[in-house]
Every structure is written in C-alpha cells, then in structure tokens.
Design an enzyme around this catalytic site. Structure first.
Site, PDB file in Angstrom:
ATOM      1  N   LYS A 167      14.884  41.905 -12.380  1.00 53.77           N
ATOM      2  CA  LYS A 167      14.274  42.836 -11.422  1.00 53.77           C
ATOM      3  C   LYS A 167      14.297  44.277 -11.935  1.00 53.77           C
ATOM      4  O   LYS A 167      13.315  45.006 -11.791  1.00 53.77           O
ATOM      5  CB  LYS A 167      14.998  42.728 -10.074  1.00 53.77           C
ATOM      6  CG  LYS A 167      14.718  41.388  -9.377  1.00 53.77           C
ATOM      7  CD  LYS A 167      15.649  41.153  -8.199  1.00 53.77           C
ATOM      8  CE  LYS A 167      15.295  39.882  -7.444  1.00 53.77           C
ATOM      9  NZ  LYS A 167      16.301  39.502  -6.435  1.00 53.77           N
TER      10      LYS A 167
ATOM     11  N   VAL B 127      10.502  41.836  -6.577  1.00 58.67           N
ATOM     12  CA  VAL B 127      11.694  42.698  -6.544  1.00 58.67           C
ATOM     13  C   VAL B 127      11.908  43.182  -5.111  1.00 58.67           C
ATOM     14  O   VAL B 127      10.989  43.704  -4.487  1.00 58.67           O
ATOM     15  CB  VAL B 127      11.536  43.929  -7.465  1.00 58.67           C
ATOM     16  CG1 VAL B 127      12.812  44.768  -7.442  1.00 58.67           C
ATOM     17  CG2 VAL B 127      11.173  43.522  -8.875  1.00 58.67           C
TER      18      VAL B 127
ATOM     19  N   GLY C 286      14.056  35.654   1.835  1.00 59.30           N
ATOM     20  CA  GLY C 286      13.759  34.975   3.094  1.00 59.30           C
ATOM     21  C   GLY C 286      12.262  34.815   3.290  1.00 59.30           C
ATOM     22  O   GLY C 286      11.457  35.562   2.713  1.00 59.30           O
TER      23      GLY C 286
ATOM     24  N   VAL D  11       8.927  30.754   0.196  1.00 62.42           N
ATOM     25  CA  VAL D  11       7.956  31.853   0.149  1.00 62.42           C
ATOM     26  C   VAL D  11       6.556  31.349   0.498  1.00 62.42           C
ATOM     27  O   VAL D  11       5.833  31.983   1.286  1.00 62.42           O
ATOM     28  CB  VAL D  11       7.959  32.514  -1.252  1.00 62.42           C
ATOM     29  CG1 VAL D  11       6.991  33.690  -1.282  1.00 62.42           C
ATOM     30  CG2 VAL D  11       9.364  32.966  -1.629  1.00 62.42           C
TER      31      VAL D  11
ATOM     32  N   LYS E  26       9.935  36.864 -10.547  1.00 61.26           N
ATOM     33  CA  LYS E  26      10.466  37.924 -11.448  1.00 61.26           C
ATOM     34  C   LYS E  26      10.875  37.364 -12.791  1.00 61.26           C
ATOM     35  O   LYS E  26      10.815  38.053 -13.814  1.00 61.26           O
ATOM     36  CB  LYS E  26      11.648  38.656 -10.816  1.00 61.26           C
ATOM     37  CG  LYS E  26      12.853  37.776 -10.483  1.00 61.26           C
ATOM     38  CD  LYS E  26      12.875  37.435  -9.040  1.00 61.26           C
ATOM     39  CE  LYS E  26      13.842  36.358  -8.688  1.00 61.26           C
ATOM     40  NZ  LYS E  26      13.806  36.058  -7.258  1.00 61.26           N
TER      41      LYS E  26
ATOM     42  N   GLU F 293       4.532  42.226  -5.583  1.00 58.69           N
ATOM     43  CA  GLU F 293       5.411  42.968  -4.673  1.00 58.69           C
ATOM     44  C   GLU F 293       6.672  42.191  -4.296  1.00 58.69           C
ATOM     45  O   GLU F 293       7.753  42.773  -4.175  1.00 58.69           O
ATOM     46  CB  GLU F 293       4.637  43.346  -3.396  1.00 58.69           C
ATOM     47  CG  GLU F 293       5.358  44.309  -2.496  1.00 58.69           C
ATOM     48  CD  GLU F 293       5.686  45.622  -3.192  1.00 58.69           C
ATOM     49  OE1 GLU F 293       4.790  46.409  -3.467  1.00 58.69           O
ATOM     50  OE2 GLU F 293       6.890  45.851  -3.478  1.00 58.69           O
TER      51      GLU F 293
ATOM     52  N   ILE G 114      10.882  44.335   0.676  1.00 59.10           N
ATOM     53  CA  ILE G 114      10.860  45.799   0.582  1.00 59.10           C
ATOM     54  C   ILE G 114       9.666  46.237  -0.266  1.00 59.10           C
ATOM     55  O   ILE G 114       9.521  45.790  -1.400  1.00 59.10           O
ATOM     56  CB  ILE G 114      12.148  46.332  -0.097  1.00 59.10           C
ATOM     57  CG1 ILE G 114      13.384  45.846   0.638  1.00 59.10           C
ATOM     58  CG2 ILE G 114      12.129  47.843  -0.204  1.00 59.10           C
ATOM     59  CD1 ILE G 114      14.692  46.184  -0.088  1.00 59.10           C
TER      60      ILE G 114
HETATM   61  P1  NAP Z   1      11.279  26.908  -3.319  1.00 56.27           P
HETATM   62  O1  NAP Z   1      11.655  26.992  -1.886  1.00 56.27           O
HETATM   63  O2  NAP Z   1      12.110  26.121  -4.249  1.00 56.27           O
HETATM   64  O3  NAP Z   1       9.777  26.352  -3.372  1.00 56.27           O
HETATM   65  C1  NAP Z   1       9.115  26.040  -4.563  1.00 56.27           C
HETATM   66  C2  NAP Z   1       7.810  25.350  -4.236  1.00 56.27           C
HETATM   67  O4  NAP Z   1       7.075  25.125  -5.416  1.00 56.27           O
HETATM   68  C3  NAP Z   1       7.999  23.980  -3.558  1.00 56.27           C
HETATM   69  O5  NAP Z   1       7.001  23.801  -2.585  1.00 56.27           O
HETATM   70  C4  NAP Z   1       7.788  22.997  -4.708  1.00 56.27           C
HETATM   71  O6  NAP Z   1       7.207  21.773  -4.299  1.00 56.27           O
HETATM   72  C5  NAP Z   1       6.800  23.744  -5.571  1.00 56.27           C
HETATM   73  N1  NAP Z   1       6.966  23.432  -6.994  1.00 56.27           N
HETATM   74  C6  NAP Z   1       7.974  23.832  -7.815  1.00 56.27           C
HETATM   75  N2  NAP Z   1       7.781  23.348  -9.060  1.00 56.27           N
HETATM   76  C7  NAP Z   1       6.642  22.628  -9.015  1.00 56.27           C
HETATM   77  C8  NAP Z   1       5.933  21.890  -9.966  1.00 56.27           C
HETATM   78  N3  NAP Z   1       6.340  21.777 -11.233  1.00 56.27           N
HETATM   79  N4  NAP Z   1       4.776  21.269  -9.576  1.00 56.27           N
HETATM   80  C9  NAP Z   1       4.356  21.363  -8.300  1.00 56.27           C
HETATM   81  N5  NAP Z   1       4.988  22.085  -7.341  1.00 56.27           N
HETATM   82  C10 NAP Z   1       6.125  22.688  -7.702  1.00 56.27           C
HETATM   83  O7  NAP Z   1      11.167  28.373  -3.960  1.00 56.27           O
HETATM   84  P2  NAP Z   1      11.048  29.765  -3.185  1.00 56.27           P
HETATM   85  O8  NAP Z   1      12.385  30.169  -2.695  1.00 56.27           O
HETATM   86  O9  NAP Z   1       9.923  29.729  -2.225  1.00 56.27           O
HETATM   87  O10 NAP Z   1      10.732  30.758  -4.407  1.00 56.27           O
HETATM   88  C11 NAP Z   1       9.467  30.779  -5.004  1.00 56.27           C
HETATM   89  C12 NAP Z   1       9.392  31.996  -5.923  1.00 56.27           C
HETATM   90  O11 NAP Z   1       9.582  33.174  -5.177  1.00 56.27           O
HETATM   91  C13 NAP Z   1      10.437  32.037  -7.044  1.00 56.27           C
HETATM   92  O12 NAP Z   1       9.867  32.601  -8.200  1.00 56.27           O
HETATM   93  C14 NAP Z   1      11.498  32.959  -6.483  1.00 56.27           C
HETATM   94  O13 NAP Z   1      12.243  33.627  -7.470  1.00 56.27           O
HETATM   95  C15 NAP Z   1      10.638  33.943  -5.731  1.00 56.27           C
HETATM   96  N6  NAP Z   1      11.332  34.635  -4.658  1.00 56.27           N
HETATM   97  C16 NAP Z   1      11.955  33.920  -3.703  1.00 56.27           C
HETATM   98  C17 NAP Z   1      12.589  34.590  -2.680  1.00 56.27           C
HETATM   99  C18 NAP Z   1      13.250  33.843  -1.551  1.00 56.27           C
HETATM  100  O14 NAP Z   1      13.729  34.472  -0.615  1.00 56.27           O
HETATM  101  N7  NAP Z   1      13.290  32.515  -1.572  1.00 56.27           N
HETATM  102  C19 NAP Z   1      12.608  35.989  -2.655  1.00 56.27           C
HETATM  103  C20 NAP Z   1      11.928  36.702  -3.646  1.00 56.27           C
HETATM  104  C21 NAP Z   1      11.298  36.000  -4.648  1.00 56.27           C
HETATM  105  P3  NAP Z   1       7.962  20.778  -3.263  1.00 56.27           P
HETATM  106  O15 NAP Z   1       7.974  21.502  -1.958  1.00 56.27           O
HETATM  107  O16 NAP Z   1       7.121  19.573  -3.233  1.00 56.27           O
HETATM  108  O17 NAP Z   1       9.330  20.579  -3.824  1.00 56.27           O
HETATM  109  N1  HSE Z   2      18.508  34.989  -5.307  1.00 57.64           N
HETATM  110  C1  HSE Z   2      17.889  36.223  -4.900  1.00 57.64           C
HETATM  111  C2  HSE Z   2      18.934  37.084  -4.192  1.00 57.64           C
HETATM  112  C3  HSE Z   2      16.713  35.942  -3.985  1.00 57.64           C
HETATM  113  O1  HSE Z   2      20.049  36.603  -3.900  1.00 57.64           O
HETATM  114  O2  HSE Z   2      18.668  38.255  -3.949  1.00 57.64           O
HETATM  115  C4  HSE Z   2      15.631  36.941  -4.046  1.00 57.64           C
HETATM  116  O3  HSE Z   2      15.117  37.193  -5.317  1.00 57.64           O
END
Ligand code: NAP
Ligand code: HSE
Length: 429
Positions: free
Chosen positions: A202, A129, A302, A13, A102, A126, A133
């Site tokens: 969510k 959830v 994504g 993200v 979330k 936004e 969208i």
């Molecule tokens: P991710 O790819 O695992 O990235 C997490 C990032 O945070 C990484 O850059 C990591 O550092 C950093 N980080 C985590 N813990 C840390 C700590 N203790 N100290 C310093 N840096 C830390 O996660 P993501 O998929 O982007 O998701 C982030 C958030 O968005 C989550 O709450 C997730 O539920 C939400 N979300 C994600 C998606 C999705 O499609 N991925 C969709 C909706 C919501 P490093 O890079 O150095 O490891």
């Molecule tokens: N793990 C979640 C999913 C990512 O599969 O929809 C977005 O919150």
C-alpha cells in the site's frame, strides 16, 4: 444505453459492490446507467447473499475480459495470478479496469499502466489502499497541486486491531492474534498483514502517487509486528508513546528526489494525530506545501467500505465514457514513467527506542552511554525501572541518528560482557 460491467470475483468486495450498484436509489444518478453484465467466480455452487440471474455468473473469466459488450472490468478476485493476466487481457481488449488488488498493482503496476496508456484506457484503484477511505483520487486530484513532503499511514486494519488490543488489555501478541482469528478480524494465514507485506504494497502505491515516480517494491523496507511485546508497549506508554505499525514515505531531505519508503512498528507520541487511530480503522496523514497536514480516516476494509471505493471508480469511468473525451484525461491516466530513488534503511535518520537486558552491576549505563557517544549517538532518555530475573532492564531513547551509525554502536554494545541481550529496538516518529 447503459454501461456494461464485468466483475471478476464475488467475495467480500465483489458482493458489496454488486449490492451497492443494484440498490442505487438516493445515490449518484449516473449509477442507474450501469448494468452488471457478467460476474466471474471460482465456484457456481457456493451460496451467495446477492442473487444474480444464473446466465450472468460464470467460472470462465476470460469470456468476461474479452466480451465486446463490456466496457469496464472490475477485478476484485485478489491474488497475483490469474488476476494480473486477466487485467492485462481486459486492457488489451480496450476495457477500463477498476481493481482493489494492491498486491498486483504494487508488483506489476509498471506493466499494467504502460499497457493501459498504450491502449488508451484507465486503471483505477481507490479500494486498493485504505479500503473505503478516499485517498488515491485525492492524491491525484485535490492534492495534486501540493509538493508532498510525507505520507504516513496506518494502512493495515488487522495489525492496528492487534496492537490496539495489546495496548488496552496489556495482552501478548500471540494471544490477541489467536483471538482476532477466532473473531474473523485476522485471516487464517495472517502473514501478509502481520509481517507488514500488505502495508508495504500500500505504501508503494501511495508513494508513487505522492512523489510522481514508480516504486520498486523490493526497495520498501518492511518489518512486521511479531516482535512487539507487551513489555515494550508498557514502556512506550510510560514514555508517552503508543506503538503503531506505520507505513511511511517521505523525502529524505525537503528538496531531495530520494525517498525513504518503509513499514515498521513505530513509537508514536500520544499527541500525534495517528496515535489515536485504534482498532481496525486506517488513517493516512499527508503533508504537503502549501496545504500543511491533512489526515484521511475511516474503515480500511469490509464489504460496504470497499464497495464505496470501487463504485466511486466505476462512477468516474462512467462519467468519462458518457462525456466521450477524445484525449486521455490527464488526472485519470498514470503519468509515471520512471522509478523513484529510494534510500537504503541504513541512511534513515530517526530516533530509536531500544530495550537492553544487562547484568546488574555498577557502570553499565555509563558504558552504554560511552559507546553510543563514540558513534555520534546522542541519548534523549535512559531509564532503568525493572528487572527480569537477575537481569536489569534498561530502556534507551536516542535523539535523531543515522541508522547505520546506530547499528554499528549496537553491534559493539552487544559484544560487551555486561550485556545479556537486546530484546527490542523500534524507531520513534
Ligand atoms: P474474497 O472474499 O476471497 O473473494 C474473492 C472472489 O474472487 C470470490 O468470489 C472467488 O470466487 C473469486 N475468485 C478468486 N480466485 C478466482 C479464480 N482463480 N477464478 C475465479 N474466481 C476467483 O476476496 P475479497 O476480500 O473480496 O478481496 C478481493 C480483493 O480486494 C483482493 O485483492 C483484496 O486484497 C482487495 N481488498 C479487500 C478488502 C476487504 O475488506 N476484503 C479491502 C481492500 C482491498 P468464489 O466466490 O467462487 O470462491
Ligand atoms: N488485510 C487488510 C487489512 C484488508 O487488515 O487492513 C484490507 O486491505
């Protein structure tokens, strides 16, 4: 002067968001006023697709949330701690917050929004959830004049992908899960998705917005998809349904203040708008008065999708900062101070699908019908089409019934000598 952002996290993200903000031509002109000032990560050595000057990137995230130059903190690191503490610290230092988290909001929303209201800052979410969208701001603003009756969503892409493949390929849950992990659709530890916990977070957030009262996450009934079998998907198909993991929040009666908030696999009639939402897509159907039904559909996860949602929150905050209003904006603050009353699942009135394995002897269907009748459970259909070994397979769909009554009837049926087992039970939309 530009608005300085501090971003906690540069994963999926965070990277998507920074890339969008740095590549801002043909987007909203206000984006050009945003500066990515500091970014916090866990490891400085990790290869990154987005190149930032080294002095902007730090592993000391506290220096970001306390930096006097930063006006907006974007929390996209995930997890409960230190995310919660860093959000609270940012608020205490007078910063607006954008988060996609979330899990933190559904557990600590009360603490976070109370702190934000006291500090006169906003917390926008936004991306938390439905990924890309737009559904949070629509519930707060465009739909805010409606009396919402129900919010029903497919809000987890991983489980929708697995159920869709089970449906189209006739495959078993375990095989599709393993393949989804291999392809990167499901995480190495898929528990939060598969067991419905991510969807529960969510729907707790959506229900709070739709029904104007905070939701205690412990009140959200939650069942995942591990028990959905290809046999049930095939029976559901024959009966005119698909099985979806639905997250549902609705008033238990049209005028009631008490809600039913739940996540469970559900038989959805094939003609229902949510039945055709397949793969990793999400959709949220909102029913309100006077609008009627409106459905939001799109990519629930994504980099690009979440970057769109996170950046739209940032844009809203920049617009507020630029217009410098003296009073809190009523459509951006959290205005809930009380918790909503949520009914226990035993009080839910719904239809059920149940599959029985029984001895193949005369009178079994009659006994089932008689027992259900004693508990006021009326049956819509009873089919016996197959055998598993020596056992007859009987599938029952009920009319609407209170869940507590239905469970009592099942308890008695389970003790009948003719009943071998009850392998599955699902609610029907
Ligand atoms: P991710 O790819 O695992 O990235 C997490 C990032 O945070 C990484 O850059 C990591 O550092 C950093 N980080 C985590 N813990 C840390 C700590 N203790 N100290 C310093 N840096 C830390 O996660 P993501 O998929 O982007 O998701 C982030 C958030 O968005 C989550 O709450 C997730 O539920 C939400 N979300 C994600 C998606 C999705 O499609 N991925 C969709 C909706 C919501 P490093 O890079 O150095 O490891
Ligand atoms: N793990 C979640 C999913 C990512 O599969 O929809 C977005 O919150």
């Amino acid at each position: 002067m530009g608005v300085k952002l501090g971003i906690l996290g540069l994963g999926t993200v965070g990277t998507g968001t920074v890339e969008l903000l740095l590549n801002n031509s043909q987007r909203h002109p206000l984006l050009s006023e945003i500066e990515v000032h500091r970014v916090g990560v866990r490891s400085l050595d990790k290869p990154r697709s987005v190149k930032l000057p080294t002095q902007k990137v730090t592993t000391d995230l506290e220096t970001i949330v306390t930096d006097p130059d930063i006006e907006i903190v974007v929390e996209v690191m995930g997890g409960l701690e230190p995310a919660r503490s860093l959000i609270l610290q940012a608020i205490a230092h007078g910063k607006h917050v954008v988060t996609a988290n979330k899990a933190v909001i559904s557990r600590f929303g009360d603490e976070i929004f109370t702190a934000a209201n006291q500090a006169g800052v906003y917390v926008l979410l936004e991306a938390a959830v439905g990924g890309g969208i737009p559904v949070i701001q629509p519930l707060k603003q465009s739909l805010g004049v409606n009396r919402i009756q129900a919010v029903t969503g497919i809000v987890n892409g991983t489980t929708n992908y697995i159920l869709t493949r089970m449906q189209t390929e006739g495959s078993n849950f375990d095989a599709v899960l393993a393949d989804a992990q291999r392809l990167g659709y499901a995480e190495a530890d898929p528990t939060a998705d598969i067991d419905g916990l991510d969807a529960a977070d969510k729907i707790a957030i959506l229900a709070a917005l739709a029904f104007n009262g905070r939701i205690n996450l412990g009140d959200v009934y939650c069942e995942g998809i591990r028990q959905v079998s290809k046999t049930d998907i095939a029976y559901a198909d024959k009966l005119g349904f698909v099985i979806k993991l639905l997250a549902i929040a609705k008033r238990i009666q049209p005028e009631s203040q008490t809600l039913s908030v739940r996540v469970h696999p559900t038989l959805v009639p094939k003609a229902h708008p949510l039945a055709s939402i397949n793969g990793v897509y999400n959709a949220i159907l909102v029913e309100g008065e006077p609008l009627g039904q409106v459905m939001f559909f799109g990519p629930g996860a994504g980099a690009g999708a979440t970057a769109s949602a996170v950046s739209s929150d940032i844009l809203n905050l920049v617009a507020i900062l630029k217009s410098k209003p003296t009073n809190p904006h009523p459509l951006f603050t959290c205005r809930h101070h009380n918790y909503s009353s949520v009914a226990p699942i035993s009080q839910l009135v719904t239809k059920f699908y149940t599959r029985f394995l029984t001895k193949d002897q005369p009178g079994v269907i009659g006994k089932l019908g008689t027992c259900f009748g004693q508990y006021g459970v009326s049956l819509e259909s009873v089919v016996q089409t197959g055998f598993q070994g020596d056992l007859a397979e009987i599938v029952v769909v009920t009319h609407d019934v209170q869940e507590g009554d239905f469970r009592q009837a099942l308890g008695e049926i389970q003790s009948m000598a003719a009943i071998d087992s009850i392998p599955s039970l699902f609610r029907v939309l």
